[in-house]
Design a protein around this motif. Structure first.
Motif, PDB file in Angstrom:
ATOM      1  N   PRO A  56      -4.193  -5.106 -15.010  1.00  0.00           N
ATOM      2  CA  PRO A  56      -4.920  -3.824 -15.024  1.00  0.00           C
ATOM      3  C   PRO A  56      -4.572  -2.823 -13.934  1.00  0.00           C
ATOM      4  O   PRO A  56      -4.765  -1.621 -14.120  1.00  0.00           O
ATOM      5  CB  PRO A  56      -6.391  -4.260 -14.901  1.00  0.00           C
ATOM      6  N   LEU A  57      -4.071  -3.284 -12.772  1.00  0.00           N
ATOM      7  CA  LEU A  57      -3.770  -2.350 -11.684  1.00  0.00           C
ATOM      8  C   LEU A  57      -2.267  -2.336 -11.417  1.00  0.00           C
ATOM      9  O   LEU A  57      -1.690  -3.346 -11.032  1.00  0.00           O
ATOM     10  CB  LEU A  57      -4.523  -2.751 -10.403  1.00  0.00           C
ATOM     11  N   ILE A  58      -1.650  -1.192 -11.628  1.00  0.00           N
ATOM     12  CA  ILE A  58      -0.202  -1.066 -11.491  1.00  0.00           C
ATOM     13  C   ILE A  58       0.123   0.010 -10.457  1.00  0.00           C
ATOM     14  O   ILE A  58      -0.478   1.085 -10.454  1.00  0.00           O
ATOM     15  CB  ILE A  58       0.451  -0.703 -12.849  1.00  0.00           C
ATOM     16  N   CYS A  84      -2.293   3.071  -9.409  1.00  0.00           N
ATOM     17  CA  CYS A  84      -2.576   3.232  -7.981  1.00  0.00           C
ATOM     18  C   CYS A  84      -1.873   4.488  -7.460  1.00  0.00           C
ATOM     19  O   CYS A  84      -0.657   4.632  -7.598  1.00  0.00           O
ATOM     20  CB  CYS A  84      -2.110   2.005  -7.217  1.00  0.00           C
ATOM     21  N   LYS A  85      -2.633   5.380  -6.856  1.00  0.00           N
ATOM     22  CA  LYS A  85      -2.079   6.649  -6.364  1.00  0.00           C
ATOM     23  C   LYS A  85      -1.577   6.550  -4.929  1.00  0.00           C
ATOM     24  O   LYS A  85      -0.740   7.337  -4.496  1.00  0.00           O
ATOM     25  CB  LYS A  85      -3.132   7.764  -6.436  1.00  0.00           C
ATOM     26  N   LYS A  86      -2.119   5.571  -4.171  1.00  0.00           N
ATOM     27  CA  LYS A  86      -1.762   5.445  -2.753  1.00  0.00           C
ATOM     28  C   LYS A  86      -1.334   4.006  -2.465  1.00  0.00           C
ATOM     29  O   LYS A  86      -2.123   3.201  -1.976  1.00  0.00           O
ATOM     30  CB  LYS A  86      -2.944   5.843  -1.866  1.00  0.00           C
ATOM     31  N   PRO A  87      -0.075   3.687  -2.769  1.00  0.00           N
ATOM     32  CA  PRO A  87       0.403   2.318  -2.551  1.00  0.00           C
ATOM     33  C   PRO A  87       0.449   1.944  -1.077  1.00  0.00           C
ATOM     34  O   PRO A  87       0.590   2.801  -0.211  1.00  0.00           O
ATOM     35  CB  PRO A  87       1.806   2.336  -3.163  1.00  0.00           C
ATOM     36  N   SER A  88       0.322   0.631  -0.816  1.00  0.00           N
ATOM     37  CA  SER A  88       0.387   0.122   0.545  1.00  0.00           C
ATOM     38  C   SER A  88       1.482  -0.931   0.625  1.00  0.00           C
ATOM     39  O   SER A  88       1.303  -2.064   0.188  1.00  0.00           O
ATOM     40  CB  SER A  88      -0.968  -0.485   0.947  1.00  0.00           C
ATOM     41  N   ASN A  89       2.631  -0.543   1.166  1.00  0.00           N
ATOM     42  CA  ASN A  89       3.774  -1.448   1.260  1.00  0.00           C
ATOM     43  C   ASN A  89       4.820  -0.783   2.148  1.00  0.00           C
ATOM     44  O   ASN A  89       5.243   0.345   1.874  1.00  0.00           O
ATOM     45  CB  ASN A  89       4.351  -1.731  -0.130  1.00  0.00           C
ATOM     46  N   TYR A  90       5.270  -1.476   3.178  1.00  0.00           N
ATOM     47  CA  TYR A  90       6.246  -0.868   4.092  1.00  0.00           C
ATOM     48  C   TYR A  90       7.575  -0.556   3.416  1.00  0.00           C
ATOM     49  O   TYR A  90       8.335   0.303   3.885  1.00  0.00           O
ATOM     50  CB  TYR A  90       6.475  -1.783   5.301  1.00  0.00           C
ATOM     51  N   ARG A  91       7.862  -1.224   2.266  1.00  0.00           N
ATOM     52  CA  ARG A  91       9.118  -0.967   1.558  1.00  0.00           C
ATOM     53  C   ARG A  91       9.032   0.236   0.620  1.00  0.00           C
ATOM     54  O   ARG A  91      10.047   0.725   0.136  1.00  0.00           O
ATOM     55  CB  ARG A  91       9.513  -2.198   0.721  1.00  0.00           C
ATOM     56  N   SER A  92       7.845   0.680   0.320  1.00  0.00           N
ATOM     57  CA  SER A  92       7.659   1.707  -0.704  1.00  0.00           C
ATOM     58  C   SER A  92       8.302   3.042  -0.322  1.00  0.00           C
ATOM     59  O   SER A  92       8.150   3.522   0.803  1.00  0.00           O
ATOM     60  CB  SER A  92       6.169   1.921  -0.960  1.00  0.00           C
TER      61      SER A  92
END
Length: 356
Positions: A56-58, A84-92
C-alpha cells in the motif's frame, strides 16, 4: 489533479494524478513485491503494461539511479494506494513523482489496489487506461479499444539498436541476444568474468557465429514470445553449435524454437516471492518473477527435461536439453529486486562454457 483508472470490464475508479498529466493505455498487472519499485518501473519486461503495486505505501525510500534496470522508466502507467511525497533515504535522488515526470509517465494514487488485485485474480489481466481530465465513458472506451498485448510488437522498443560490447577482461566471450535485458543480468554475467556483446533481437545467426563466441545468452523482454519470430529463428540456427542459456522471455523463445508452445497465464507472475521447486534436488527456493506467458509442458519435445516448477500453479520454471548444452529458467535468477536464492543459474552457465 484528479485522475481516473478504467478497465475494459467497465470498472472505473477515481484518484489523484502524479507523474505526467496524460492518458496512457496498457494491460494492467499487479506486482506483489514490498520493495523494488524502482527496479520494477525500469524493467523492460513491463513495456506495454500498467503496473500496480499491491503493497500500500510506495516511494518511502525514494529513487536512486543506481537501482535502474534499464535507461529509464518502461511501464506505461503506475497505480498505487498511497504515494510517499517525502522519502527518507540517504541514497535517494528524487521522488517517484519526479521520476515519472522526467520520463513522461502517468501515475494514479488513492485507489483501492486490494479490490483491483482481487478482480484481476478472478477475471484475469485486463486492458486498462489511466486518464487525467477524461470523461468516464470516454476513458472506458479508450481502455476497451486498445489492442491486446499479444497483438503488439514490444521487443524492438526496448532492445539495443546495434551491437554493444562490454569487455571486463574475462575468460569467456558471450553474445547476449537483447530482447529487453535487465542490467542485473548483465552485471551477474560480467561479475563471473564474461565479456559480453549485446546484439538486437533480430541480429542474424550467421553474424553471431562469425563472432566465434563461447556461448549465447537470450535475455528477458516484454510481450508475447510467439511474436518474436526473428529470435526464434536465430536460436534454431545456433542451437547445438554453442552453449545457450535463456531467462524469462529467453526461456520461452528457446522452447518455441524447438516447436513447443506457450500460453498466456490468467494474471501472470509478478513479484519477488514465487516458490519454485528444483525437481532434481527437491530444494525449494523463493524466486523473483515477471511474466504473463508460460511454456506448455505438454508440447515440449522429449529432448527437453523440466528441471523446475512453480509450486503455486505447477507451471514450468526450468528446462534442460538432454543432449545439447542448453539450460533455461522462467524466473529471474538475477533478482533485482528479490532474493538471491537462484544466483547459481549463472554459475551453471559458466560451468557449461568451461566444459564445452
Amino acid at each position: 489533479m484528479k485522475a481516473a483508472l478504467a478497465l475494459e470490464d467497465g470498472t472505473y475508479v477515481e484518484g489523484k494524478a502524479f507523474g505526467a498529466e496524460k492518458t496512457a493505455v496498457g494491460e494492467i498487472v499487479f506486482c506483489t513485491s514490498m520493495t523494488g519499485y524502482v527496479e520494477a518501473l525500469t524493467d523492460p519486461s513491463y513495456k506495454g503494461q500498467i503496473l500496480m503495486m499491491t503493497y500500500p505505501l510506495i516511494g518511502n525510500y525514494g529513487v536512486c539511479r543506481e537501482d535502474f534496470e534499464s535507461d529509464g522508466v518502461k511501464v506505461e502507467g503506475f497505480v498505487v494506494k498511497e504515494l510517499c511525497k517525502k522519502p527518507s533515504n540517504y541514497r535517494s535522488e528524487m521522488t517517484v513523482d519526479e521520476l515519472l515526470k522526467s520520463y513522461d509517465v502517468v501515475g494514479i494514487e488513492g485507489v483501492d489496489t486490494r479490490m483491483l488485485t482481487r478482480k484481476i485474480r478472478v477475471f484475469g489481466s485486463m486492458k486498462a487506461a489511466i486518464g487525467v481530465g477524461v470523461e468516464r465513458e470516454k476513458l472506458i472506451k479508450i481502455a476497451r479499444d486498445q489492442p491486446f498485448i499479444s497483438d503488439i510488437d514490444l521487443v524492438d522498443k526496448v532492445c539495443v539498436k546495434e551491437p554493444k560490447r562490454i569487455d571486463v577482461g574475462g575468460k569467456f566471450e558471450v553474445v547476449l541476444i537483447d530482447c529487453g535485458v535487465k542490467m542485473s543480468i548483465v552485471r551477474q554475467l560480467l561479475k563471473r568474468g564474461i565479456n559480453l556483446t549485446l546484439v538486437p533481437f533480430n541480429f542474424p545467426a550467421k553474424e553471431i557465429i562469425e563472432m566465434d563466441p563461447d556461448g549465447v545468452f537470450v535475455s528477458n523482454g516484454p510481450g508475447d514470445p510467439a511474436r518474436v519470430k526473428e529470435t526464434i529463428e536465430t536460436i534454431r540456427s545456433i542451437a547445438g553449435k554453442l552453449p545457450m542459456a535463456g531467462i524469462c522471455l529467453g526461456h520461452q523463445l528457446i522452447a518455441l524454437a524447438f516447436n513447443a508452445k506457450t500460453f498466456k497465464l490468467k494474471f501472470g507472475h509478478h513479484g519477488s516471492n514465487q516458490p519454485t521447486k528444483d525437481l532434481e534436488t527437491g530444494r525449494v527456493f523463493i524466486s523473483s518473477q515477471n511474466h504473463n506467458f508460460s511454456v506448455d509442458e505438454k508440447t515440449l519435445p522429449k529432448d527437453f527435461e523440466v528441471t523446475q516448477i512453480n509450486l503455486n500453479d505447477k507451471t514450468v520454471e526450468g528446462l534442460r536439453h538432454r543432449d545439447l548444452p542448453i539450460i533455461t529458467v522462467q524466473y529471474h535468477p538475477e533478482a533485482g529486486p528479490g532474493p538471491h536464492d537462484t544466483y547459481f543459474f549463472f554459475d551453471r552457465f559458466v560451468k557449461m562454457l568451461r566444459e564445452w
